[in-house]
Design a protein around this motif. Structure first.
Motif, PDB file in Angstrom:
ATOM      1  N   LEU A   1      -4.071   2.454  -1.316  1.00 10.32           N
ATOM      2  CA  LEU A   1      -4.246   1.078  -1.775  1.00 10.32           C
ATOM      3  C   LEU A   1      -3.990   0.044  -0.689  1.00 10.32           C
ATOM      4  N   VAL A   2      -2.820   0.088  -0.053  1.00 12.26           N
ATOM      5  CA  VAL A   2      -2.471  -0.954   0.917  1.00 12.26           C
ATOM      6  C   VAL A   2      -3.383  -0.878   2.127  1.00 12.26           C
ATOM      7  N   ILE A   3      -3.566   0.329   2.686  1.00 15.16           N
ATOM      8  CA  ILE A   3      -4.441   0.475   3.853  1.00 15.16           C
ATOM      9  C   ILE A   3      -5.875   0.125   3.480  1.00 15.16           C
ATOM     10  N   GLY A   4      -6.294   0.499   2.269  1.00 16.24           N
ATOM     11  CA  GLY A   4      -7.652   0.165   1.838  1.00 16.24           C
ATOM     12  C   GLY A   4      -7.872  -1.337   1.740  1.00 16.24           C
ATOM     13  N   THR A   5      -6.872  -2.067   1.245  1.00 16.32           N
ATOM     14  CA  THR A   5      -6.998  -3.521   1.138  1.00 16.32           C
ATOM     15  C   THR A   5      -6.957  -4.174   2.508  1.00 16.32           C
ATOM     16  N   LEU A   6      -6.090  -3.682   3.394  1.00 12.93           N
ATOM     17  CA  LEU A   6      -6.098  -4.166   4.779  1.00 12.93           C
ATOM     18  C   LEU A   6      -7.445  -3.868   5.449  1.00 12.93           C
ATOM     19  N   ALA A   7      -7.972  -2.685   5.179  1.00 12.96           N
ATOM     20  CA  ALA A   7      -9.247  -2.289   5.782  1.00 12.96           C
ATOM     21  C   ALA A   7     -10.403  -3.140   5.268  1.00 12.96           C
ATOM     22  N   LEU A   8     -10.280  -3.650   4.057  1.00 13.61           N
ATOM     23  CA  LEU A   8     -11.326  -4.512   3.512  1.00 13.61           C
ATOM     24  C   LEU A   8     -11.461  -5.779   4.361  1.00 13.61           C
ATOM     25  N   GLY A   9     -10.319  -6.420   4.666  1.00 14.85           N
ATOM     26  CA  GLY A   9     -10.360  -7.579   5.546  1.00 14.85           C
ATOM     27  C   GLY A   9     -10.800  -7.205   6.947  1.00 14.85           C
TER      28      GLY A   9
ATOM     29  N   GLY B   1      -0.143   0.255  10.437  1.00 15.26           N
ATOM     30  CA  GLY B   1      -1.132  -0.165   9.442  1.00 15.26           C
ATOM     31  C   GLY B   1      -2.403  -0.719  10.053  1.00 15.26           C
ATOM     32  N   ASN B   2      -2.282  -1.424  11.195  1.00  8.85           N
ATOM     33  CA  ASN B   2      -3.486  -1.957  11.840  1.00  8.85           C
ATOM     34  C   ASN B   2      -4.401  -0.829  12.304  1.00  8.85           C
ATOM     35  N   LEU B   3      -3.803   0.203  12.924  1.00 14.98           N
ATOM     36  CA  LEU B   3      -4.613   1.322  13.401  1.00 14.98           C
ATOM     37  C   LEU B   3      -5.187   2.131  12.242  1.00 14.98           C
ATOM     38  N   ASP B   4      -4.400   2.312  11.180  1.00 15.15           N
ATOM     39  CA  ASP B   4      -4.907   3.040  10.014  1.00 15.15           C
ATOM     40  C   ASP B   4      -6.071   2.303   9.363  1.00 15.15           C
ATOM     41  N   SER B   5      -5.993   0.969   9.324  1.00 14.71           N
ATOM     42  CA  SER B   5      -7.088   0.203   8.715  1.00 14.71           C
ATOM     43  C   SER B   5      -8.342   0.286   9.574  1.00 14.71           C
ATOM     44  N   ILE B   6      -8.187   0.231  10.892  1.00 15.71           N
ATOM     45  CA  ILE B   6      -9.346   0.381  11.782  1.00 15.71           C
ATOM     46  C   ILE B   6      -9.950   1.773  11.621  1.00 15.71           C
TER      47      ILE B   6
END
Length: 322
Positions: free
Chosen positions: A51-59, A250-255
């Motif tokens: 959820l959190v990484i997915g929402t960060l990844a959306l942005g 989290g930044n790297l996981d979202s990328i």
């Protein structure tokens, strides 16, 4: 006369297809090689972990579609959690604290977009600098403490319900799905979305066609900031504690989720649907390898290899389209 497209060419032209196939393969492999992966509770947990990484990844997807990148997104979300939690502890009504935290994230997004568009600085450098600044600001604000969250409004996204009496779901899942659907519609069905893709493909051509490039890029960073603020709310729903040291990768996981999902790092190509699949692939991979008894370091190796493979496929597909 209709031109026939081979299956391989169709996959290359549709970025989300490849990741969707990879997700299905991963689920089947882990389901067959472990005893508990297909357990309903485990599958629900995998989704919750994304959820959190997915929402960060959306942005992050919106930023990368404009050929940018945001290294500060997770740090912004962490600062937002601290603002929300500390304001609530100090007596501010929880809904007001929540709005302040989300608006603060959007304002940081506006500052990022302003620096990128106004001073024409590279997004990598701007967000790298902001990563350092926001991380330091979070630690100064927290003074080495973490802040427990007890207000039900702040933990609402973690509220559990049971679908069909068996499948555990949370309100956070519904909110993330609604966000993906809303931004999918915005990117594919509105003029703003067409402008985002056009700017990512060729900003000069977009400018010559009448698109306000700077305004479009600025709006992307503001919307991305809103996503990071909502990710902060997601985080408080998952773990009711605001910690200045949370989501350090989290930044790297979202990328990773964005790239594995088929969005091009060179801009102008990709989809939020692919990002959703990418976030699920990362969660499935980590869960499956953990249940298979694979060390965390090898999990990182596998994730890194996936990222490199995804970028290589993107380069190859772009070469085929020229």
């Amino acid at each position: 006369m209709t031109t026939r497209v081979s299956p391989s060419e169709f996959i290359l032209r549709t970025p989300a297809i490849g990741p969707a196939i990879a997700l299905v393969v991963a689920v089947v492999v882990f389901g067959l090689t472990t005893d508990t992966f297909f357990n309903v509770d485990n599958l629900s947990l995998v989704v919750q972990q994304s959820l959190v990484i997915g929402t960060l990844a959306l942005g992050q997807t919106l930023v990368i579609l404009t050929a940018g990148i945001d290294l500060a997104n997770a740090a912004i979300a962490v600062l937002s959690t601290l603002l929300i939690a500390k304001l609530t502890i100090n007596g501010t009504d929880a809904p007001i604290a929540l709005v302040v935290g989300i608006v603060a994230a959007a304002l940081i997004g506006a500052v990022t977009g302003g620096l990128v568009t106004g001073l024409r600085l590279p997004p990598f450098i701007v967000t790298l600098g902001l990563l350092t600044i926001v991380t330091a600001a979070s630690r100064l604000y927290a003074q080495g403490q973490s802040f427990p969250v007890t207000d039900p409004t702040l933990g609402w996204l973690g509220t559990t319900q049971y679908l069909f009496g068996q499948i555990e779901v949370t309100y956070g899942m519904a909110v993330m799905l609604a966000m993906f659907v809303g931004l999918w519609y915005a990117l594919t069905k509105t003029a703003w979305g067409k402008h985002v893709y056009a700017v990512g493909n060729d900003p000069e051509a977009a400018r010559l066609s009448g698109i306000h490039v700077r305004r479009t890029v600025l709006s992307v960073y503001v919307v991305a900031g809103l996503c990071y603020g909502i990710a902060a709310w997601q985080a408080l729903g998952r773990v009711p504690n605001a910690d200045p040291n949370a989501f350090q990768l989290g930044n790297l996981d979202s990328i990773t989720a964005v790239v594995i999902g088929g969005t091009s790092l060179f801009g102008g190509r990709g989809s939020v649907l692919g990002t959703l699949v990418g976030a699920l692939i990362v969660a499935v991979l980590r869960s499956g390898l953990t249940q298979a008894g694979i060390d965390n370091l090898y999990q990182d190796v596998a994730t890194g290899a996936l990222v490199i493979a995804a970028v290589a496929v993107d380069r190859f597909s772009r070469g085929r389209q020229r």
